[in-house]
Design an enzyme around this catalytic site. Sequence first.
Site, PDB file in Angstrom:
ATOM      1  N   GLU A  67     -38.267  63.130 -57.839  1.00  0.00           N
ATOM      2  CA  GLU A  67     -38.494  63.369 -58.753  1.00  0.00           C
ATOM      3  C   GLU A  67     -38.220  64.691 -59.542  1.00  0.00           C
ATOM      4  O   GLU A  67     -38.527  65.683 -58.972  1.00  0.00           O
ATOM      5  CB  GLU A  67     -39.985  62.997 -59.126  1.00  0.00           C
ATOM      6  CG  GLU A  67     -40.388  63.109 -60.655  1.00  0.00           C
ATOM      7  CD  GLU A  67     -41.889  62.697 -60.785  1.00  0.00           C
ATOM      8  OE1 GLU A  67     -42.416  63.113 -62.055  1.00  0.00           O
ATOM      9  OE2 GLU A  67     -42.489  62.254 -60.100  1.00  0.00           O
TER      10      GLU A  67
ATOM     11  N   LYS B 294     -52.072  62.050 -59.811  1.00  0.00           N
ATOM     12  CA  LYS B 294     -50.576  61.997 -59.595  1.00  0.00           C
ATOM     13  C   LYS B 294     -49.852  63.157 -59.521  1.00  0.00           C
ATOM     14  O   LYS B 294     -49.117  63.532 -58.578  1.00  0.00           O
ATOM     15  CB  LYS B 294     -49.986  60.803 -60.192  1.00  0.00           C
ATOM     16  CG  LYS B 294     -48.686  60.106 -59.960  1.00  0.00           C
ATOM     17  CD  LYS B 294     -47.509  61.124 -60.591  1.00  0.00           C
ATOM     18  CE  LYS B 294     -46.245  60.451 -59.912  1.00  0.00           C
ATOM     19  NZ  LYS B 294     -44.902  61.250 -60.737  1.00  0.00           N
TER      20      LYS B 294
ATOM     21  N   ASP C 243     -48.028  63.030 -42.057  1.00  0.00           N
ATOM     22  CA  ASP C 243     -48.150  61.591 -42.665  1.00  0.00           C
ATOM     23  C   ASP C 243     -48.739  61.780 -44.122  1.00  0.00           C
ATOM     24  O   ASP C 243     -49.940  62.047 -44.522  1.00  0.00           O
ATOM     25  CB  ASP C 243     -49.280  60.751 -41.689  1.00  0.00           C
ATOM     26  CG  ASP C 243     -49.408  59.431 -42.145  1.00  0.00           C
ATOM     27  OD1 ASP C 243     -49.083  58.993 -43.167  1.00  0.00           O
ATOM     28  OD2 ASP C 243     -50.156  58.602 -41.443  1.00  0.00           O
TER      29      ASP C 243
ATOM     30  N   HIS D  47     -38.679  67.976 -68.179  1.00  0.00           N
ATOM     31  CA  HIS D  47     -37.960  66.923 -67.677  1.00  0.00           C
ATOM     32  C   HIS D  47     -36.456  66.587 -68.042  1.00  0.00           C
ATOM     33  O   HIS D  47     -35.727  66.183 -67.311  1.00  0.00           O
ATOM     34  CB  HIS D  47     -38.897  65.658 -67.743  1.00  0.00           C
ATOM     35  CG  HIS D  47     -39.933  65.298 -66.901  1.00  0.00           C
ATOM     36  ND1 HIS D  47     -40.282  64.622 -65.698  1.00  0.00           N
ATOM     37  CD2 HIS D  47     -41.270  66.140 -66.859  1.00  0.00           C
ATOM     38  CE1 HIS D  47     -41.121  64.802 -65.025  1.00  0.00           C
ATOM     39  NE2 HIS D  47     -42.028  65.686 -65.893  1.00  0.00           N
TER      40      HIS D  47
END
Length: 423
Positions: free
Chosen positions: A78, A257, A273, A370
Site C-alpha cells: 500500500e 486498520k 506470523d 496518497h
Amino acid sequence: MTDWQHGFYKLSLAKRQQIVAHQFELTGNQQELLQRQVDGVNEQMVENYLTSFHLPEGIAVNLLVNQQKYVVPMVVEEPSVVAAASNGAKLVAKNGGFKVTSNKSMMIGQVVITDLKDVDETVHWLQQETIKILQVANQAKPSMQQRGGGATKLKIRTLKKDWLAIEISVDTGEAMGANGVNTMCEAVGHWLTDHGFNVLTAILSNFATQSLQTVTCAIKVIDLATDMMTGEQVAKKITQLSELAQVDPYRATTHNKGIMNGIDAAVIASGNDWRAIESGAHAYAAIDGAYKGLSTWQVENGYLNGTMTLPLSLGIVGGSIDIVPLVEVNQRMMAIESAVQLAQVIISVGLAQNLAALKALATNGIQAGHMELQYRSLAVAIGASESEVEQVVKQLKGIKHVDRNTATAVLNQLRKDKNNGRN
C-alpha cells in the site's frame, strides 16, 4: 475435483507449472513470469508450490524507542504506509521518542475438556495435579526448558456448565514458539485422555494476553501546527477522532486498520506470523465486550499524549525466521537482540502510523498524502515504462479528476508527442 488436480501435490514443480499453463491458457510471458520468480527456499515452505509472489520492502526511519534509534524494514504493497510511519516517528522523536513497557513474552496453550459430570470436582483434581501437568508439558518439549523457558503455570477457566479450559502459560524465550506450545498441549491432551477425560482440542491461543506491550508518547501541541491550522486545532481534532474510535465500531475498524498497516508490515519483514498478531490485536480491541480503537489520544498541559496496549508475542529465531535469508538482513538493519525488543519496536511503529493517519485526517485529509504514490501505481498499471512514470505523474497532478482512462490518455499523448518529435 477435476482430473488435473488429482495428485497435483505429487508432481514436480516444472510439471505443475506446465499443467497450470495449459489449464488456464497462460501466455508465454505469463509462463515465463511463473518460472522467473521461483525460489528454492519458498518451494520448501508451502504445499503445491507454483511460484513466489513478491511484495515491496521499504524502511521506516526516524524511530526512537526507549532512547534507542531504529530503522524498521516494512513489507507492504500500500502506498504511503512507510512514509506515514517515518513521518509519525519523526514527530515523536522530536519530542523524546516512544516509551514502551513490556511483559515477558509468554504464550498460552489451551486444552479443553468437555462432557464433565462434576466440574467442581474436576477443577479440584486438576489443581492437585498442576505440577504433574506442567511436567508432562515440559517433557514434551525439553529443549524449551533447557533454554530457560517452558511451561510455568496453569490456569483453569469454566467455559460452560460442563466445559473447562486448562490454560498453560509457556515462556517461549526468543522464539514465538507456536509449534512448541502445540506439542506441549497435545502431550497434556493425551495424558488427560488416558485419565478418562474427553479432550475437545489441545492447541495454542493467539490471544497473547501475557505478552502485553504498552507504548506511550507525548508531542508538544505547538509542533502539530500546519500552514492552515494551529497546533491546538489539530490536537483537538485528533482527540475527537480518538474518542470517535472508542464509541463507534465503524470508525474503530478503520482506526485499527491504520495501526495494523504499520504493525503487519513490520511483522512480515521480521519473519513472524502477521495473521496471529492481527487476530490477537482485534480480539484485544473487543476485550471489554465492544470493539474499540486500540490507541487513545488526549491533550494535557500543552502535550498531545498517545497510548496503546497490544498483545504481541514475537520471535527472533525459529520457523520461517531461520530459513528466509532476507529476515536475517532485516534483523541486522533493526539491530534487534531479543524478542521483547522486537515487540517494543513494532508496537511503536503502529502508534507512529496511527499518529500520521490521524494528523492527516485532522488536516488535509487522508488522500492528499496518497495521491502521488497512487499516481505512480496507476502509471505502472497502465503500462508506463520506468522513464515514462515521472512524466505521467507530473501531468496527472494538474488534472482535477483522475482515473484509468485519463492516465491512459496522458500516456498515449506523451508517446505521440515523443514520436512526433522524432519525425
